[in-house]
Design a protein around this motif. Sequence first.
Motif, short mmCIF file in Angstrom:
data_model
loop_
_atom_site.label_atom_id
_atom_site.label_comp_id
_atom_site.label_asym_id
_atom_site.label_seq_id
_atom_site.Cartn_x
_atom_site.Cartn_y
_atom_site.Cartn_z
N ARG A 167 0.83 -1.21 0.00
CA ARG A 167 0.00 0.00 0.00
C ARG A 167 0.87 1.26 0.00
O ARG A 167 0.63 2.20 -0.75
CB ARG A 167 -0.89 0.02 1.23
N GLU A 168 1.84 1.27 0.88
CA GLU A 168 2.69 2.46 1.01
C GLU A 168 3.47 2.72 -0.29
O GLU A 168 3.62 3.87 -0.71
CB GLU A 168 3.64 2.29 2.19
N ASP A 178 -2.90 9.68 0.63
CA ASP A 178 -2.98 9.80 2.08
C ASP A 178 -3.93 8.77 2.66
O ASP A 178 -3.66 8.18 3.72
CB ASP A 178 -3.44 11.21 2.48
N ALA A 179 -5.04 8.53 1.97
CA ALA A 179 -6.00 7.53 2.43
C ALA A 179 -5.38 6.13 2.41
O ALA A 179 -5.58 5.33 3.33
CB ALA A 179 -7.26 7.57 1.56
N GLU A 180 -4.60 5.86 1.37
CA GLU A 180 -3.94 4.56 1.29
C GLU A 180 -2.90 4.41 2.39
O GLU A 180 -2.74 3.33 2.98
CB GLU A 180 -3.30 4.37 -0.08
N ARG A 181 -2.16 5.47 2.66
CA ARG A 181 -1.17 5.40 3.73
C ARG A 181 -1.85 5.20 5.09
O ARG A 181 -1.31 4.51 5.96
CB ARG A 181 -0.30 6.66 3.72
N HIS A 182 -3.03 5.79 5.26
CA HIS A 182 -3.79 5.58 6.49
C HIS A 182 -4.20 4.12 6.60
O HIS A 182 -4.09 3.51 7.67
CB HIS A 182 -5.01 6.48 6.51
N ARG A 183 -4.65 3.53 5.49
CA ARG A 183 -5.03 2.11 5.50
C ARG A 183 -3.81 1.23 5.78
O ARG A 183 -3.92 0.21 6.47
CB ARG A 183 -5.67 1.73 4.17
N GLY A 185 -1.34 2.06 7.64
CA GLY A 185 -1.14 2.15 9.08
C GLY A 185 -2.08 1.24 9.85
O GLY A 185 -1.68 0.62 10.85
N ARG A 186 -3.31 1.14 9.39
CA ARG A 186 -4.26 0.24 10.04
C ARG A 186 -3.84 -1.22 9.85
O ARG A 186 -3.98 -2.04 10.75
CB ARG A 186 -5.66 0.48 9.50
#
Length: 207
Positions: A167-168, A178-183, A185-186
């Motif tokens: 993802r990153e 940014d949304a993908e980086r947040h995912r 992180g999850r």
Amino acid sequence: MSEPARHHRPIVAADLERLVEGSVEGEPSARMELAHATAAALVSVGRNTAGDDEPTDRLVRLADTVGLDTLAELWRGAPPDSLPGALWALYLLRTWCTENGSEVARLYRTGRSLAPVDEVVAGVRDDADPNAIAAVADDVLNGLYQGELDVALERGAAFFRVVAAGREFLATDGPDGDAERHRAGRNRACADGLGRAADAWRDGTLP
């Protein structure tokens, strides 16, 4: 081996739904107690019938039977490094791999070279196509009930880490990235919780 499977069959379907209906308005402490009790009961059933494919297959497909929302009501609020929290992460992983196999396969194939140790631990076939992705999610839950529980948790954690790396790497600039980086992180948070749960199981302290 057949008697325990028949005795416990209602627990993995109608009784779980009934327990959820009765817990929706309950006190948080009571709901957490229910989360731990149901998780412990399912793992006990699975491990007591190890070697019997029929009850294990029912447990692996539990989210298909009772619905992911039912499991979410039971377990999603539990700490990620607890038994119910770990079960929630693994059933969520299986549903994700089954329903979005192509997307998960794309993320996994991208991330495998970025997290080579985790890629080996996760144990996905070399082609890492959607069928291989779905198969490893089933294998992890099978291992939870029929194999070494800590190993199953570690495989799940490794899978999440590889996907997070993918993802990153693929995340673009801007809000979508940014949304993908947040995912991602999850995904890493799920991996960390499963890793801590594996350590706790080995220490005999898994809550």
